[in-house]
Design an enzyme around this catalytic site. Structure first.
Site, PDB file in Angstrom:
ATOM      1  N   GLN A 113       0.813  -1.219   0.000  1.00 10.74           N
ATOM      2  CA  GLN A 113       0.000   0.000   0.000  1.00 10.74           C
ATOM      3  C   GLN A 113       0.841   1.260   0.000  1.00 10.74           C
ATOM      4  O   GLN A 113       2.018   1.241   0.352  1.00 10.74           O
ATOM      5  CB  GLN A 113      -0.924   0.029   1.213  1.00 10.74           C
ATOM      6  CG  GLN A 113      -0.219   0.281   2.522  1.00 10.74           C
ATOM      7  CD  GLN A 113      -1.168   0.192   3.692  1.00 10.74           C
ATOM      8  OE1 GLN A 113      -2.335  -0.110   3.541  1.00 10.74           O
ATOM      9  NE2 GLN A 113      -0.664   0.442   4.875  1.00 10.74           N
ATOM     10  N   GLU A 188      -1.107  -5.559  14.137  1.00 12.05           N
ATOM     11  CA  GLU A 188      -0.976  -4.558  13.069  1.00 12.05           C
ATOM     12  C   GLU A 188      -0.050  -5.111  11.995  1.00 12.05           C
ATOM     13  O   GLU A 188       1.104  -5.419  12.275  1.00 12.05           O
ATOM     14  CB  GLU A 188      -0.424  -3.255  13.650  1.00 12.05           C
ATOM     15  CG  GLU A 188      -0.008  -2.223  12.635  1.00 12.05           C
ATOM     16  CD  GLU A 188      -1.131  -1.843  11.696  1.00 12.05           C
ATOM     17  OE1 GLU A 188      -1.000  -2.136  10.499  1.00 12.05           O
ATOM     18  OE2 GLU A 188      -2.133  -1.267  12.158  1.00 12.05           O
ATOM     19  N   ASP A 219      -0.639 -10.738  10.457  1.00  9.08           N
ATOM     20  CA  ASP A 219      -1.963 -10.830   9.857  1.00  9.08           C
ATOM     21  C   ASP A 219      -3.030 -11.025  10.931  1.00  9.08           C
ATOM     22  O   ASP A 219      -2.986 -11.990  11.694  1.00  9.08           O
ATOM     23  CB  ASP A 219      -1.972 -11.997   8.870  1.00  9.08           C
ATOM     24  CG  ASP A 219      -3.258 -12.108   8.099  1.00  9.08           C
ATOM     25  OD1 ASP A 219      -4.300 -12.410   8.728  1.00  9.08           O
ATOM     26  OD2 ASP A 219      -3.235 -11.903   6.873  1.00  9.08           O
ATOM     27  N   GLY A 220      -3.990 -10.126  10.971  1.00  7.98           N
ATOM     28  CA  GLY A 220      -5.012 -10.179  12.012  1.00  7.98           C
ATOM     29  C   GLY A 220      -5.903 -11.395  11.926  1.00  7.98           C
ATOM     30  O   GLY A 220      -6.239 -12.004  12.945  1.00  7.98           O
ATOM     31  N   ASP A 238     -10.650  -2.913  13.720  1.00  6.19           N
ATOM     32  CA  ASP A 238     -10.531  -1.578  13.133  1.00  6.19           C
ATOM     33  C   ASP A 238     -10.001  -1.741  11.715  1.00  6.19           C
ATOM     34  O   ASP A 238      -8.839  -1.509  11.431  1.00  6.19           O
ATOM     35  CB  ASP A 238      -9.581  -0.752  13.992  1.00  6.19           C
ATOM     36  CG  ASP A 238      -9.535   0.702  13.577  1.00  6.19           C
ATOM     37  OD1 ASP A 238     -10.300   1.084  12.683  1.00  6.19           O
ATOM     38  OD2 ASP A 238      -8.716   1.442  14.143  1.00  6.19           O
ATOM     39  N   TYR A 307     -15.245  11.035   6.802  1.00  3.39           N
ATOM     40  CA  TYR A 307     -15.540   9.767   6.137  1.00  3.39           C
ATOM     41  C   TYR A 307     -16.633   9.981   5.098  1.00  3.39           C
ATOM     42  O   TYR A 307     -17.433  10.922   5.220  1.00  3.39           O
ATOM     43  CB  TYR A 307     -15.968   8.707   7.149  1.00  3.39           C
ATOM     44  CG  TYR A 307     -14.852   8.221   8.040  1.00  3.39           C
ATOM     45  CD1 TYR A 307     -13.521   8.388   7.676  1.00  3.39           C
ATOM     46  CD2 TYR A 307     -15.125   7.588   9.241  1.00  3.39           C
ATOM     47  CE1 TYR A 307     -12.500   7.948   8.487  1.00  3.39           C
ATOM     48  CE2 TYR A 307     -14.099   7.140  10.055  1.00  3.39           C
ATOM     49  CZ  TYR A 307     -12.792   7.322   9.672  1.00  3.39           C
ATOM     50  OH  TYR A 307     -11.778   6.881  10.476  1.00  3.39           O
TER      51      TYR A 307
END
Length: 371
Positions: A113, A188, A219-220, A238, A307
């Site tokens: 990203q 995270e 990795d969550g 989140d 947002y």
């Protein structure tokens, strides 16, 4: 603080004035299955800030900053003004959100990203991932306070909590208001997001050193799947939007892993999009949650100025066991002034009335969600 890294090495190209931090030469990673401080890590808005364009300008594409050569505006539209960040996405076609940029603070690119931080004219520091606003320093507190206090205010004495995402530290900041908490795991995936926090938000990053905190770089979704059964009192997801790598965080297998990791009567809160744009997505999320969580399944919403459409939603679910009434908080942090640590600023948005009001939906949304 304990830091555990499960990331694999990836290459990063820092472009034109990006700031490598803490020895990172191989940049940043995309929030997949565990993202940072705010919900919307939109995939279809990529950030591009390149020097060396003719006339000293940069092209405006999907969430970028445009610059002026002193003579004319450059971009895809005559309405695009120089020195402004604009956020575009296929998730909200036909509209965009723009902020005036005072200063570009950080920009990096990895295999996963684009990470950008800039100082805005109205909302302080703004973090974007892949061209989508994740958090604003002076406008993101409604999202953060609600994603923490809606679930934790609904159960007595939470002790063990998992945060998926949260690498900047806003979510952790709010969570430390609860003296009953004994352990906080933060998963995270993006180590550079944590580095950005350490450099530009030191008052937040300092909380990573709390002895109750374990920061896991990985990795969550995989972390939740491997977690001990019935271990956590609460899990806060989140995440980014349910497209691309984050899609797994909104699907039934992930919710099944979350339910397994929660104790009986445990709670989960995950961001759940905007009622103005994403009712089809929300209905699918609710359907998945109703199949998995045998306690209660609820949708709440709040207002966040930066947002899309100015609102964001949350799914709040509980596992079978002690009854959880999300709509009537049993542990409202605003009533327990002794719980607020002196070093923490007062709540800016959350209170018991806002908590209850978050579950009151407009008629069109209520009828679709309840159908």
């Amino acid at each position: 603080m304990e830091v555990i890294s499960t990331n694999t090495n990836g290459s990063t190209i820092f472009k034109n004035g990006a700031i490598p931090m803490n020895g990172h030469q191989n940049g940043t990673s995309k929030h997949q299955n565990g993202t940072s401080e705010h919900p919307n890590g939109h995939q279809n808005g990529t950030s591009e800030h390149q020097n060396g364009h003719q006339n000293g300008t940069s092209e405006q594409q999907n969430g970028t900053i445009s610059h002026d050569n002193g003579n004319k505006l450059v971009g895809n539209s005559n309405c695009i003004k120089p020195g402004w960040f604009s956020e575009f996405s296929a998730l909200w076609p036909g509209e965009a959100f723009s902020l005036k940029v005072e200063k570009l603070l950080f920009q990096g690119k990895s295999d996963y990203q684009d990470v950008m931080l800039f100082e805005s004219a109205t909302y302080g520091k703004v973090l974007t991932l892949d061209g989508a606003i994740q958090h604003t320093e002076n406008g993101g507190f409604p999202y953060t306070e609600m994603i923490v206090h809606l679930p934790l205010g609904s159960i007595p004495n939470p002790k063990k909590v998992l945060i998926i995402g949260g690498g900047i530290g806003f979510t952790l900041f709010e969570m430390l208001r609860y003296p009953s908490i004994e352990k906080i795991d933060i998963v995270e995936i993006d180590d550079v997001v944590v580095d950005v926090s350490r450099k530009f938000f030191p008052y937040l990053a300092a909380n990573f050193n709390d002895p109750r905190v374990t920061l896991v770089l990985g990795d969550g979704a995989a972390f939740v799947k491997a977690a001990q059964a019935e271990y956590y009192d609460a899990i806060i997801v989140d995440s980014s939007d349910p497209i691309g790598p984050a899609k797994d965080l909104f699907e039934r297998p992930f919710f099944e892993a979350v339910a397994k990791a929660l104790r009986p009567g445990g709670v989960v809160c995950t961001q759940a999009e905007s009622i103005w744009l994403h009712m089809h997505i929300i209905k699918q999320i609710i359907a998945n949650c109703r199949q998995v969580f045998k306690g209660s399944v609820n949708y709440a919403w709040t207002t966040v100025p930066t947002y899309p459409t100015g609102v964001i939603g949350y799914m709040l679910c509980s596992t079978e066991g002690p009854e959880v009434d999300f709509k009537n908080p049993v542990n409202p942090i605003d009533k327990e002034t002794t719980q607020v640590k002196p070093k923490l600023a007062p709540l800016k948005f959350y209170n018991s009335d806002i908590h209850k009001a978050a579950f009151i939906l407009p008629s069109f949304a209520r009828s679709m969600i309840e159908s």
